[in-house]
Write a protein that holds these residues in place. Sequence first.
Motif, mmCIF file in Angstrom:
data_model
loop_
_atom_site.group_PDB
_atom_site.id
_atom_site.type_symbol
_atom_site.label_atom_id
_atom_site.label_comp_id
_atom_site.label_asym_id
_atom_site.label_seq_id
_atom_site.Cartn_x
_atom_site.Cartn_y
_atom_site.Cartn_z
ATOM 1 N N VAL A 226 -12.171 -0.944 3.606
ATOM 2 C CA VAL A 226 -10.879 -0.291 3.802
ATOM 3 C C VAL A 226 -10.401 -0.494 5.238
ATOM 4 C CG1 VAL A 226 -9.658 1.922 3.711
ATOM 5 C CG2 VAL A 226 -11.546 1.488 2.133
ATOM 6 N N SER A 227 -9.139 -0.894 5.354
ATOM 7 C CA SER A 227 -8.539 -0.967 6.693
ATOM 8 C C SER A 227 -7.063 -0.585 6.568
ATOM 9 C CB SER A 227 -8.670 -2.373 7.274
ATOM 10 O OG SER A 227 -7.912 -3.284 6.514
ATOM 11 N N ILE A 228 -6.452 -0.315 7.705
ATOM 12 C CA ILE A 228 -5.001 -0.057 7.690
ATOM 13 C C ILE A 228 -4.348 -0.934 8.753
ATOM 14 C CG2 ILE A 228 -5.169 2.310 6.834
ATOM 15 C CD1 ILE A 228 -4.673 3.244 9.754
ATOM 16 N N ARG A 229 -3.061 -1.163 8.570
ATOM 17 C CA ARG A 229 -2.295 -1.934 9.570
ATOM 18 C C ARG A 229 -0.862 -1.415 9.543
ATOM 19 N NH1 ARG A 229 -2.174 -7.773 6.347
ATOM 20 N NH2 ARG A 229 -1.234 -6.978 4.449
ATOM 21 N N PRO A 230 -0.137 -1.565 10.640
ATOM 22 C CA PRO A 230 1.265 -1.145 10.641
ATOM 23 C C PRO A 230 2.007 -1.943 9.574
ATOM 24 C CG PRO A 230 0.525 -1.662 12.864
ATOM 25 C CD PRO A 230 -0.554 -2.106 11.947
ATOM 26 N N LYS A 231 2.846 -1.288 8.824
ATOM 27 C CA LYS A 231 3.591 -1.972 7.770
ATOM 28 C C LYS A 231 4.336 -3.159 8.355
ATOM 29 C CE LYS A 231 5.571 -0.570 3.452
ATOM 30 N NZ LYS A 231 4.396 -0.293 2.654
ATOM 31 N N GLY A 232 4.232 -4.299 7.673
ATOM 32 C CA GLY A 232 4.924 -5.485 8.165
ATOM 33 C C GLY A 232 4.036 -6.383 9.007
ATOM 34 N N GLN A 233 2.933 -5.854 9.508
ATOM 35 C CA GLN A 233 2.041 -6.678 10.320
ATOM 36 C C GLN A 233 1.222 -7.604 9.419
ATOM 37 O OE1 GLN A 233 -0.390 -4.801 13.545
ATOM 38 N NE2 GLN A 233 -2.110 -5.813 12.526
ATOM 39 N N MET B 44 4.745 6.063 12.704
ATOM 40 C CA MET B 44 4.530 4.673 12.266
ATOM 41 C C MET B 44 4.200 4.654 10.770
ATOM 42 S SD MET B 44 2.604 1.401 13.637
ATOM 43 C CE MET B 44 2.468 2.034 15.256
ATOM 44 N N GLN B 45 4.688 3.650 10.080
ATOM 45 C CA GLN B 45 4.362 3.447 8.665
ATOM 46 C C GLN B 45 3.100 2.598 8.564
ATOM 47 O OE1 GLN B 45 5.595 4.912 5.998
ATOM 48 N NE2 GLN B 45 7.354 3.735 5.312
ATOM 49 N N TRP B 46 2.117 3.101 7.872
ATOM 50 C CA TRP B 46 0.870 2.350 7.748
ATOM 51 C C TRP B 46 0.714 1.747 6.364
ATOM 52 C CZ3 TRP B 46 -1.757 1.525 12.114
ATOM 53 C CH2 TRP B 46 -1.559 2.423 13.169
ATOM 54 N N GLU B 47 0.075 0.587 6.333
ATOM 55 C CA GLU B 47 -0.233 -0.034 5.043
ATOM 56 C C GLU B 47 -1.746 -0.089 4.884
ATOM 57 O OE1 GLU B 47 1.402 -3.757 2.537
ATOM 58 O OE2 GLU B 47 0.469 -4.299 4.442
ATOM 59 N N THR B 48 -2.205 0.301 3.719
ATOM 60 C CA THR B 48 -3.634 0.296 3.440
ATOM 61 C C THR B 48 -4.033 -1.047 2.822
ATOM 62 O OG1 THR B 48 -3.494 2.636 2.974
ATOM 63 C CG2 THR B 48 -5.458 1.496 2.189
ATOM 64 N N VAL B 49 -5.155 -1.575 3.256
ATOM 65 C CA VAL B 49 -5.656 -2.827 2.677
ATOM 66 C C VAL B 49 -7.079 -2.584 2.168
ATOM 67 C CG1 VAL B 49 -6.284 -5.230 3.157
ATOM 68 C CG2 VAL B 49 -4.248 -4.242 4.221
#
Lengths: 482, 95, 476
Positions: free
Chosen positions: C197-204, C1-6
């Motif tokens: 800091v959090s992460i979410r699946p890219k595109g979510q 899965m591709q993750w995005e950092t926020v």
Amino acid sequence: MHDKTIRELSDGLKSKAFSSLELTESFLKRIERLDPSINAFITVTPERALKAAKAADVALEKGAAGPLTGIPIAQKDIFCTEGVRSSCGSKMLDQFISPYNATVVDRLNAAGTVMLGKLNMDEFAMGSSNETSFYGPVKNPWNLETVPGGSSGGSAAAVAARLVPGATGTDTGGSIRQPAAFCGITGIKPTYGLVSRWGMIAFASSLDQAGPMAKTAEDCALLLEAMAGFDPKDSTSLERPKETYSQGLDESIEGLRIGLPQEFFGEGLDPDIHQAIQAAIGEIEKLGATVKAISLPHMHLSGPAYYVVAPAECSSNLARLDGVRYGYRAENPKDLKDLYMRSRGEGFGAEVKRRILIGTYALSAGYYDAYYIKAQKIRRLISDDFKKAFEEVDVIMGPTSPSVAFQFGEKSQDPIAMYLSDIYTIAVNLAGLPGMSVPVGFSKGLPIGMQIIGNYFSEQRLLHVAHRYQGVTDWHQQSPTL
Amino acid sequence: MSLTSDEVNRIAFLARLAIDPDKIDAYAKDLSGIMNFIDEMSAVDTEAVPPMAHPLDQAQRLRPDVVTEENQRETFQKIAPKVEAGLYLVPKVLE
Amino acid sequence: MQWETVIGLEIHAQLATKSKIFSGAATLYGAEPNTQACAIDLGLPGVLPVLNQEAVKMAVKFGLAIGATVSPRSVFARKNYFYPDLPKGYQISQFDLPVVSTGETTIVVDGEVKVIGITRAHLEEDAGKSLHEDFEGHTGIDLNRAGTPLLEIVSEPDMRSAKEAVAYMKKVHALVRYLEICDGNMQEGSFRCDANVSIRPKGQEKFGTRAEIKNLNSFRFVEKAINYEVLRQIEILENGGTIVQETRLYDANKDETRSMRSKEEANDYRYFPDPDLLPLEIAADFIESIRTQLPELPDQKKLRFKAQYGLTDYDAEVLTATRELASYFEQVALLSGSDPKLCANWVMGDLAAALNKASLEIEESPVDPQRLAGLIQRIADDTISGKIAKQVFEGLWASLESADAIIYREGLRQITDTGAIEAIIDAIIAENPAQVEGYRSGKDKLFGFFVGQAMKATEGKANPAQLNELLKKKLS
């Protein structure tokens, strides 16, 4: 000598009928003799008093004396006094020797008064009977079986028992007026912001206000002149020209418009009190005042609103008492949590704990809007009721308390019953208005107080009306037999 | 409105007040009584009323940025329960 | 899965006032424990706070610098919790009505410009310090820092990498120093941040559960802590776990974050308006008067540097990173009267390298702008070559002499006399017939040999361009 008013004592000092040292020694002796049965003082400070009296005598000799120079007074133990225990009636501060002076203390010192000691009070000013003091209850000098009122019960009892000619008090929900009524003396709670709160141990910061307690309105005026005034150390202190409350007290009150709120004379009021108030108002009408029936429709909500606002503020104000920097610390704490829990659990009495718990609950997540915000809205409605009333009348009169002094233990097991003894006074604090209590009679040998409420900054008017009333009556001159 | 003993325990912890376990029920009863007394407020519609936080309808007064205080550590620590090397001591805090 | 950092940052900037936010105690760093804690800072019974007007002024400056709304009316609230370094049992802060709201700033990462939203900035008091060295099983509390004014600057969750977070933090750091509202000293804790800091699946669209990493006090730690935290969260989620919303502490020694359970026990802060403090009102004309006093800010300065000095975007960005660096460069450019690009190269090149090696800040540079300008003038007028200039610079760094004095004393002046250079070349040609033969038969590489010989003979002082030209002529 003990029955003399501050005004009379001041004249006596100026005319050298007696010295401040003689006066001070005489009151100290009386305290030593009578206070064991009254318990009005937590701490007596004879050495300081004698030193201050000697200094006052020098000032009197030099002709550099003001109206209060050399006059013995006593401070409610809520005021920080440098080098003297400032306990606030609590085990928590039993060992607290304040490193600084409250502004009220500095001002009264500067006016040349002689402090005899620190007066008993309900713990952290939370109580209406003086039964919550760590130092034991104060007895009402009119009947030692009854309470003196609270929280400034020590102040009221000391003045009533003629242990001191004048004292300071504080009033968060009636704590000057109700004990003044119960003990048959005169006391005024000024407009919020008139007297500095610096060094006055906070109970509920948006309600607390200091004021004088004495035999007469004129004496209160003299004391208030010294106590009031702008203080840069209190950002809620008001910057306004200084007033001389003791001037013009003898002028006519012709045309004064008195409002009588129907809510003050309803169910729950002792008929003797009702009658005494009506008689007193009759006297004031004879002096040229007119009377008008008014309504303060949200009055009945002042208790509920007050018992959110005051506990909420106190729960936060008393958080600093944690056993770390000063005050009571539990023995051998096993960890930090234990240090906090036990220092506070052991250092505070039951009523203080109840109020901290109520306040904590009212501010906690999920309840804030329903309680704290709601209470602030009610506070606005109550304040608006007064605003409307003062468009039509100059002062509002009614009873100070629904009953005269009650028996020890009578209400101490029932918080609500205790809270109801302040139902006529707390609305005034919520609005921040000035209010006073003057003695207007007796019921079963116990004094009755009448409350006079004015618009913002109308202290002069309240004292004026009370002074004129005291000019034609002698309730304020009565003293208990001890 | 009535408070359970659990709620009293929770608030007592928030307020860091040790309460004798024997007295929790009595507190719960007292506090419930007080909350009922307070709940009288809920009968009034206050939707449009702005909250009043303070009796003074005024702005805050500010002070100039001037150092006015001197070191009084000795005076202040004379009344402290436990100090060492100028520090206030508390039981070990674990981060 | 591709993750995005926020990532969102809460930066705490200690305001550079002389006295504390609510008391007249001094704010100097490094005093003996508890000697700068007055009755108000200690929370003695009966004391009251009075707000420092300078702190308000500084908050307004910041608000204007990020194009935010400065609230005409804001409110101080109490944040209630028990901790030994918090003397009153509450922190005076601002909650629902902060003094500054909705501003923004820009960052540049990998050549891309990005806007970062700033939700709010509010005034609050700092807490004291807990010293965990052992005092017979006790923790020591120093309250000198208690009551020091802080501006808490809260960003939107607009950053997508540790690199962006660092760029944003550096940008705010530059801003507060330009405005002179914070000394920016991170070692002393004057500028620090908490990172959400959090992460979410890219595109979510929906944000993931965040962890808050407390008290990061260097740019390097911000980067490392975030990178560690992101990997930790990815590992948990990819193993089917869930992220717990919590406060974490970055341990620089172990390069990891760990849970701070002690702060988690009770986080019901019971905010309510501080009854000791009336609403803070800021008049429109006061705000305007502060606006006129604002200094030139980094973004404005960068644009001006590009226009006025013809610098590249990159050079302008680097040179305006701090007010001191920008000012140094401008003085060098002015005093030397030379090509700004040459000045920029020296400031960003040899000078920056030397400062970095010596761990010095630009304002501590042993070479002042005057002396560096003197050196650059000599390069520009061909008195010395770029290579010799490096040697002269070493002399500037090690002494208080001017470039001219060093050039004169060391005899470093470039030889530009054609006759003199020709004589040297003639001698070299005569001494090296074989190489001359080789070069003339097509071995072009031998040209370097002749340059080297000539430089050796002139101790590097021959003007390189001239030398090249004459050599070519003589060898052809």
